[in-house]
Each structure stands twice: as C-alpha cells, then as structure tokens.
Design a protein around this motif. Structure first.
Motif, short mmCIF file in Angstrom:
data_model
loop_
_atom_site.label_atom_id
_atom_site.label_comp_id
_atom_site.label_asym_id
_atom_site.label_seq_id
_atom_site.Cartn_x
_atom_site.Cartn_y
_atom_site.Cartn_z
N UNK A 36 0.05 -3.75 10.82
CA UNK A 36 1.00 -2.87 10.31
C UNK A 36 0.88 -1.59 11.07
N UNK A 37 -0.17 -0.99 11.34
CA UNK A 37 -0.11 0.35 12.00
C UNK A 37 0.36 0.32 13.35
N UNK A 38 0.41 -1.00 13.71
CA UNK A 38 0.95 -1.23 15.21
C UNK A 38 -0.32 -0.65 16.35
N UNK A 153 0.59 -1.00 -3.41
CA UNK A 153 1.95 -0.24 -3.45
C UNK A 153 2.09 0.67 -2.29
N UNK A 156 2.02 -1.01 1.11
CA UNK A 156 3.34 -1.45 1.36
C UNK A 156 4.23 -0.70 2.13
N UNK A 157 4.59 0.48 1.36
CA UNK A 157 5.47 1.74 1.90
C UNK A 157 4.80 2.08 3.12
N UNK A 159 3.04 1.03 5.49
CA UNK A 159 3.19 0.29 6.74
C UNK A 159 4.37 -0.39 7.30
N UNK A 160 5.37 -0.03 5.84
CA UNK A 160 6.90 -0.35 6.39
C UNK A 160 7.11 0.73 7.06
N UNK A 161 7.20 1.97 6.44
CA UNK A 161 7.94 3.03 7.28
C UNK A 161 7.31 4.53 6.72
N UNK A 163 8.05 7.62 6.74
CA UNK A 163 9.00 8.74 6.05
C UNK A 163 9.21 8.23 4.78
N UNK A 164 9.60 6.92 4.59
CA UNK A 164 9.75 6.27 3.21
C UNK A 164 8.57 6.74 2.37
N UNK A 166 6.22 8.85 2.73
CA UNK A 166 6.31 10.37 2.53
C UNK A 166 7.12 10.65 1.23
N UNK A 216 6.15 -10.35 2.55
CA UNK A 216 5.60 -9.13 1.96
C UNK A 216 4.43 -9.00 2.16
N UNK A 217 3.85 -7.67 2.12
CA UNK A 217 2.33 -7.32 2.37
C UNK A 217 1.53 -8.26 1.34
#
Ligand code: ATP
Ligand code: MG
Lengths: 288, 211
Positions: A36-38, A153, A156-157, A159-161, A163-164, A166, A216-217
C-alpha cells in the motif's frame, strides 16, 4: 508419516512451527502495508540497516540483534517526512539502502570486526529459530492486527491516497510513522526467521496474492492472512515430508500460488455498469 | 455549521521558482457563490489547494472564518471546515470502496443519500478504481455534500462537472445553486458559472473579478 511424527517431536521443529504460525498473524498484514505504501524495496533497505546495527553492536559490545532491531525502527521512522514529497517513499528506500550498506562496511572495516560474522547473523534459518525471535514475532502478532483493526478506516484512506486522507481528518504523518516503524521491526524480526533473502515470502507474497482477489483493504487483509497461513504451513510441511530445505520450499509454494492467482482472469473489477443503477452491484466484491 | 467567510490577501503560490498564483486578493462573505474561470495553467487549482494547506509554499494571508491556519492542528481544523472536490480524483493505487470514500466525509449517511440522488447509490460496494470518470466525479461530489452535512461551511469544487454528461452538469449546477454554504467553484462550464452570484477570472496567476 511416522517419520513426520518424529520430526514434529523435535524442539527446533516445534519452535519453527510456532514462529511460522505467529508470523502468519502479522507478517502478511505488514506485507499489505508495504504494498500500500509502495515501498517494496524496504526489505533491501532494512537488511542493510540491520547489518549496520549488527556492526554497531559488535563495536559497542551490546547485543547485535537488538541493535539491529532498534536501528531498523529508528531509521524506518525517520523516513516519515519523505512520504510528503511527490517522489514518495520508494526513492527514500533506495537511498537508505545504499547509505546503510556503506556505513556498515565502513564501520566493520574501521572497527576491525570480522565482516563475515556480521553477515552470518543475517542468514537465519527457520530450523534455527531462537526463543528471542519467537518473542519478537509474538509481540508483532499482538500489535499488528490490533493496529489494523483500530485504524482500519484511516489506513484504507491513507493507503489509497495521502491527500484524501489529509482532507478526511486522518493524522497522516503519525500513521505513516507508525506504519514505517512497524514495517521495519517486522522485517528485521522476520529476517532471522527465514534469512534475509526469504523475508519476502512471509510478507509480500501473501499481500500480492491478496491484492489480486481483494477489492478493499479489509478484503485484502483477510485474504493475505489466509494466504500467509497456507503458504507458511503448507510450505513447511512439504519441506518436512520431502526432506527439502524449508526456506526455499516455503517461497516456492507461495510464489507459485501467487503466480497462479495472477494467471486466473478476474471478473470482479471494472465491470461495466451505467450510472443509473439503484441496487447493489451483483459484481461487487463477495468478501463481506 | 453555517456558511463561513474566506479572505485572501496578497496570496502568492510558487512551484519551485515558478509563480503559479500572483498576489491574489479575494473576499467572500458567508454564503457567497463564486465561479472561478480562466485559462489552463493559470493557477486556479493551486489557489484552492493553498486554502486547504495541500500547497504550503505560499506567502500572504489566507483566512477562513477570519482565522489563519497555523501548525498541524490548525490545518487539520481547516480541512474539517472546508469541503473539497479535487480536480483529479484519486483512482488510487490501493483499493478503496465507494462506501469508504463516502464515509470519509464524516457524515456517511448524508453522503450516501447524496450519492443516491446523484445516481451512484448502486455503486457503494465497488472499488473507486473501477468507476467511470463521471461516476467517480459524482461519488466525490456526494462525499463533499457529506462533508457539508458534517459541518463544513465552505465548499471548494475544482471543475466538478468536467466529466459529467449534460444532465449531470445541470443537476450539479442546481445542487450548487441551492447550497446555503459559501462556494468557490472552478469551472469552464457556462451552466455552472451562471448560477453563481460572482465570477472571477484568472490569467497567469492574477485574479480579476468579472461579476
Ligand atoms: N506540482 C507542480 N510542480 C510544478 N509546477 C506545477 C505543479 N502543479 C502545477 N504546476 C504549474 O502551476 C501552474 C498552475 O497550475 P494549476 O494546476 O493551478 O492550473 P489551473 O488553473 O488549475 O489549470 P487547469 O485549468 O488546467 O486545471 C501551471 O503552469 C502548472 O504547470
Ligand atoms: Mg486546475
């Protein structure tokens, strides 16, 4: 089968099974964080940082493995600010890896410590698992799933993005720091279990297989745990049964299964659907 | 929370040595609706990102409700007061369900209701990466409406209708027009600009009010 029974009575085999079971509870989850963190190269970076820690231990007379563990945690956490840059963490991992190996070699050379002795500590083996390794894995097995559950929660946010996350009230820096420290510690502990080269089998392979089937996560975490347990236990028993080296057997089992999973076409993702649907998608991920 | 004010004075934003936003002044009273238009690359997105603290390399004063954000907790607070629709909605490297995206607004119920109104209520259990461009934009809009329901008093929408079909554009224009909160909407869409009481135009980093 009788032979297997004899083997299972050996203390070293029992300790190995315990270590693998404990590892199955946390390491696949850590693998999901890594994906997820690449930061897939994190293992190389931590391997070299661990070597530096071992060198430091030899030099100072402190326990080399403890030094390695602490140094991995500290340097992993120190990378947190790099997550803010657009280049992200993967570049930072490369930098850390090269700097750490150079520093380790310098230290070993200056201190006159036998470099081979330091390297040897990195080549663990499942059948040489020590109680200290098991204890470290037990702590991780307690901490990692709980962290995931409490922060699922936010995770999931994040690891997805970033800025989202933040903009959704996630304490992004703090969570990144916690993840990096845990990832570093997990890798440093797992290195002793399988040797530095095989750590990926315990972390990344279950996560990569899970990414293919989880939408999903939460689904990925569940699948990674299933795969991790299957790879570890399956691989280890195959090794015992056929008298094969356990580390490589484990990796091959995990690797082949992961490959097969990726070869099977998936029908779940990207299913065409118009906007105007009001019922739940029949193609939504089934893992609920 | 009800509508809140936004006040920019002498705001300059840089990307490295490049000045993307140049000494911008703007005052929005609570409830004002401003359409921000202008050429591509003129600094519109950068300006909105600066208000959210996503672009931190700026000078000048940005105050929301009369308060300048300072430090981590100040920006965190800012981001709860301000709802945001990004220009490039993250498809993400990692799976996130539409349901989770909506819940991140902090008022999941309102966001899901908005999603149903915006015809994406049937996609809740889909990963956002699997949505079409317009569906994703609708989901982000629903999330922003959830943020407003959760108490945000200012909406910053960056080209919220860029990927929408004609009906969608008209529907979003209607939704924006009816919002009692303060709104800044970057748009190249006449229908959306027409429902805003004020219009400003950006060119080469400078902002000029046209209406
Ligand atoms: N991360 C960045 N690094 C360097 N330059 C950037 C970066 N982001 C934006 N810019 C530059 O800053 C200027 C303003 O960009 P911005 O995204 O604010 O424009 P915009 O007005 O929103 O354009 P559009 O209408 O195309 O969305 C552009 O010239 C762009 O190339
Ligand atoms: Mg823009």
């Amino acid at each position: 089968m009788n032979e297997l029974g004899v083997l299972l009575d050996l203390p070293s085999v029992r300790l190995a099974i315990l270590a693998l079971l404990l590892g199955s509870l946390s390491l696949p989850v850590v693998g999901v964080f890594i994906v997820g963190l690449d930061i897939m190269p994190v293992r190389f970076a931590m391997m070299h940082v661990a070597l530096l820690g071992i060198a430091l231990g030899f030099l100072t007379g402190l326990d080399p493995l403890l030094c390695a563990l602490v140094l991995c945690a500290v340097t992993g956490g120190a990378l947190t600010p790099m997550a803010r840059s657009s280049a992200g963490l993967s570049g930072a991992m490369g930098l850390l890896m090269t700097l750490a190996i150079a520093a380790a070699l310098m230290l070993l050379s200056v201190s006159g410590v036998n470099a081979n002795g330091a390297f040897e500590l990195l080549w663990g083996s499942i059948l040489a698992t020590r109680p200290f390794d098991v204890a470290a894995l037990a702590v991780l097995a307690g901490v990692v799933p709980v962290l995931y559950w409490l922060r699922r929660r936010d995770l999931a946010l994040l690891l997805h993005d970033r800025e989202l996350a933040l903009c959704s009230g996630v304490a992004v820096d703090r969570l990144t720091l916690i993840l990096l420290v845990i990832i570093s510690l997990a890798i440093a502990s797992a290195i002793r279990l399988t040797g530095a080269l095989l750590v990926d089998a315990l972390t990344l392979l279950p996560a990569l297989a899970a990414r293919r089937v989880g939408g999903s996560l939460a689904a990925m975490i569940r699948w990674s745990l299933v795969f991790g347990l299957a790879f570890n236990v399956g691989g280890f028993f195959l090794a015992l049964l056929f008298d094969l080296p356990p580390g490589p057997t484990l990796v091959l089992v995990g690797g082949v299964v992961t490959l097969l999973i990726h070869a099977v076409p998936t029908y779940r993702k990207g299913s065409p659907q118009s906007c105007a649907s009001s019922s739940a998608s029949p193609l939504s991920p089934s893992s609920h | 929370m009800s509508a809140i004010s936004l006040s920019l004075s002498g705001v300059t934003c840089r990307h490295g040595s490049f000045t993307a936003v140049d000494r911008v002044d703007l005052d929005l009273a609570p409830g004002d609706h401003l359409a921000l238009t202008g050429t591509n690359g003129s600094g519109k997105s950068t300006l909105l990102r600066a208000v959210l603290g996503l672009h931190r390399a700026f000078t000048g004063r940005i105050a929301v409700s009369g308060v300048e954000a300072k430090g981590g907790s100040g920006w965190a607070r800012r981001r709860t007061e301000v709802a945001w629709i990004p220009q490039r909605q993250a498809a993400g490297r990692f799976p996130l369900l539409v349901r989770e995206l909506l819940a991140s607004s902090r008022n999941a119920e309102a966001a899901v209701r908005a999603a149903v109104d915006l015809s994406v209520g049937g996609l809740l259990d889909r990963p956002v990466a699997s949505l079409s461009g317009g569906q994703l934009q609708r989901a982000y809009l629903a999330r922003a409406l959830g943020q407003l329901a959760a108490g945000a008093g200012l909406l910053l929408a960056d080209e919220p209708t860029a990927a929408l079909d004609f009906d969608g554009q008209a529907q979003v224009a209607r939704v924006l027009a009816e919002l009692p909160m303060t709104v800044v909407v970057i748009t190249h869409d006449r229908v959306v600009a027409d429902v805003c009481g004020r219009v400003a135009e950006m060119a080469a980093g400078r902002l000029r009010e046209v209406r």
